[in-house]
Write an enzyme that holds these catalytic residues in place. Structure first.
Site, mmCIF file in Angstrom:
data_model
loop_
_atom_site.group_PDB
_atom_site.id
_atom_site.type_symbol
_atom_site.label_atom_id
_atom_site.label_comp_id
_atom_site.label_asym_id
_atom_site.label_seq_id
_atom_site.Cartn_x
_atom_site.Cartn_y
_atom_site.Cartn_z
ATOM 1 N N SER A 1 -6.855 8.175 -12.776
ATOM 2 C CA SER A 1 -7.454 7.388 -13.849
ATOM 3 C C SER A 1 -6.932 7.846 -15.214
ATOM 4 O O SER A 1 -5.726 7.793 -15.457
ATOM 5 C CB SER A 1 -8.980 7.475 -13.756
ATOM 6 O OG SER A 1 -9.603 6.513 -14.589
ATOM 7 N N ASP B 1 -8.908 -1.961 -6.989
ATOM 8 C CA ASP B 1 -9.281 -1.342 -8.271
ATOM 9 C C ASP B 1 -9.477 -2.427 -9.329
ATOM 10 O O ASP B 1 -8.587 -3.240 -9.570
ATOM 11 C CB ASP B 1 -8.182 -0.366 -8.705
ATOM 12 C CG ASP B 1 -8.598 0.554 -9.841
ATOM 13 O OD1 ASP B 1 -9.549 0.228 -10.568
ATOM 14 O OD2 ASP B 1 -7.963 1.617 -9.997
ATOM 15 N N HIS C 1 -11.756 1.577 -7.690
ATOM 16 C CA HIS C 1 -11.254 2.681 -8.503
ATOM 17 C C HIS C 1 -11.704 4.027 -7.949
ATOM 18 O O HIS C 1 -10.962 5.009 -7.999
ATOM 19 C CB HIS C 1 -11.745 2.519 -9.946
ATOM 20 C CG HIS C 1 -11.117 3.489 -10.895
ATOM 21 N ND1 HIS C 1 -9.781 3.456 -11.224
ATOM 22 C CD2 HIS C 1 -11.650 4.539 -11.574
ATOM 23 C CE1 HIS C 1 -9.513 4.427 -12.074
ATOM 24 N NE2 HIS C 1 -10.620 5.108 -12.300
#
Length: 336
Positions: free
Chosen positions: A129, A284, A313
C-alpha cells in the site's frame, strides 16, 4: 520470533514539503545481521511498528528471513511513532504540523541507513500500500542505491479514483462534532468512528462481503460487530485524528514523477533502473490492478504477479493466510 525493539533516529532540523521540523524523528527496527543484504520494509496507512504491523512478512521462514537478510522496517512520518502531529511540540503540534511528502520520508530513511546504520546498498525495498508507494519512490530517488523493489497492492502514483475515495473518510472525520478543527483535547471518538465506518468498505472486495467473510468463522455475529471492533476499535485505541489526516494527505499526494522528470510519468517510470515485482490484488478497490498492468508496461524490468483473492486491498497486508503464502512465495522467488 520476538519483535525487535523500536529505535529512534534524531535528524535535528529537517526540511519537509510543508516547511520544517525542528526536531525530526524517524522510528525504525532492525532484524538480522548487518553483514547480510539489506531489505527495507516501510509501513503503510494504519500500521505501527510497535503493534507488529510488519511481522506477517518478517521472520524465520517468512518472505523476509532475518537469517538471510538485514531487514530495516521504517515508520512513516505521521504514524504516531516517527514525527507526527500527536508527538511534536509547539509550534508544529496537532493541526499545525507541516505537510509531509513521500520524498520527505525517503530522504529521512536514507539518512538512517547511510548515516547511522552504515548501509551502502539496498538489495530490495518491499512495501504494501503506502509502503509500496515508498518502494517506488526509493527506486526513483536513489537509482544507484536500490537494486530491486516489491510493490504490493500499490502504485507509483495515487490515482484520481484513489484520491476521491479518501475524500470520503477524511470528510467524515473532519465533520465530527468532537474534532474541533483538530484542536480537540480528548480523543474525538465520534469523528474517528465516522472515519472508520466510511473507510472500511473499501478494504475488501464485494465478493468478500457477499460471502460474509467479515464473520471471521463466527467471531463477529453481525457486520456491525465487525465494524465496531475491527475498524472503530483499532483506530480509537491506537490512532490520533490529526495523525490520520496528515498521513492521508501524504498518500493523496503520491506521485513519483513529482520528484523527478517534472511530472512526466512515462519518462519517470521508464528511467527506473531497479528490477520490480508488482503484486496487485484483482479485487483491490484502492490500487486497482489495471494501474499495475499499465505501470509494468512502462518499467524496463518488471514482473507482475496478481493476487487472486476476494480479500481486496487487505489481501496484501496479512489479513488472509492463503494470500500471505502466495505473496511470500513470489517474494522469495524474486529475491532468489
Amino acid at each position: 520470533m520476538t519483535d525487535a525493539p523500536l529505535r529512534f533516529y534524531h535528524h535535528g532540523r529537517f526540511r519537509v514539503a510543508g516547511g520544517v521540523l525542528p526536531h525530526a524523528i524517524t522510528a525504525f527496527q532492525t532484524y538480522g545481521e548487518p553483514t547480510n543484504p539489506c531489505i527495507v520494509f516501510p509501513t503503510c496507512y494504519g500500521a505501527k511498528l510497535s503493534l507488529g504491523s510488519q511481522l506477517y512478512l518478517v521472520g524465520e521462514g517468512k518472505a523476509l528471513d532475518p537469517g538471510k537478510y538485514y531487514i530495516v522496517t521504517f515508520a512513516l512520518f505521521c504514524n504516531g511513532e516517527s514525527s507526527s502531529p500527536s508527538n511534536t511540540p509547539a509550534p508544529y503540534n496537532g493541526p499545525y504540523f507541516p505537510i509531509i511528502s513521500y520524498e520527505d520520508n525517503i530522504r529521512a530513511q536514507h539518512a538512517v541507513l547511510t548515516g547511522y546504520l552504515g548501509v551502502a546498498k539496498v538489495f530490495c525495498v518491499v512495501g504494501f500500500s503506502m509502503g509500496g508507494q515508498q518502494a517506488y519512490h526509493w527506486a526513483t530517488m536513489y537509482p544507484d542505491f536500490v537494486e530491486r523493489f516489491v510493490a504490493i497492492c500499490s502504485s507509483a502514483r495515487t490515482s484520481p479514483h484513489n484520491t476521491c475515495f479518501l475524500e470520503g473518510p477524511k470528510a467524515a472525520l473532519k465533520a465530527g462534532r468532537d474534532f474541533h478543527d483538530g484542536h480537540y483535547t480528548t480523543t474525538p471518538q465520534v469523528s474517528i468512528r465516522a472515519f472508520a465506518r466510511a473507510y472500511c468498505a473499501w478494504a475488501y472486495g464485494q465478493t468478500w462481503f457477499r460471502q460474509h467473510l467479515y464473520e471471521m468463522e463466527g467471531m463477529y455475529p453481525t457486520l456491525d460487530a465487525f465494524i465496531r471492533e475491527v475498524w472503530e476499535g483499532r483506530y480509537v485505541a491506537h490512532w490520533d485524528a490529526n495523525d490520520m489526516l496528515s498521513l492521508l494527505d501524504t498518500w493523496q499526494r503520491g506521485d513519483v514523477s513529482s520528484v523527478r522528470d517534472g511530472g512526466d510519468f512515462v519518462k519517470c517510470l521508464g528511467s527506473i533502473k531497479a528490477k520490480a515485482l508488482l503484486m496487485p490484488c484483482k479485487t483491490d478497490l484502492y490500487f486497482c490492478p489495471e494501474d499495475s498492468v499499465n505501470e509494468m508496461s512502462l518499467l524496463e524490468n518488471a514482473e507482475l504477479a496478481v493476487i487472486d483473492s476476494v480479500w481486496g486491498h487487505a489481501a496484501g497486508g496479512g489479513a488472509n493466510p492463503t494470500d500471505v503464502a502466495f505473496i511470500t512465495r513470489k517474494i522469495q522467488e524474486f529475491l532468489a
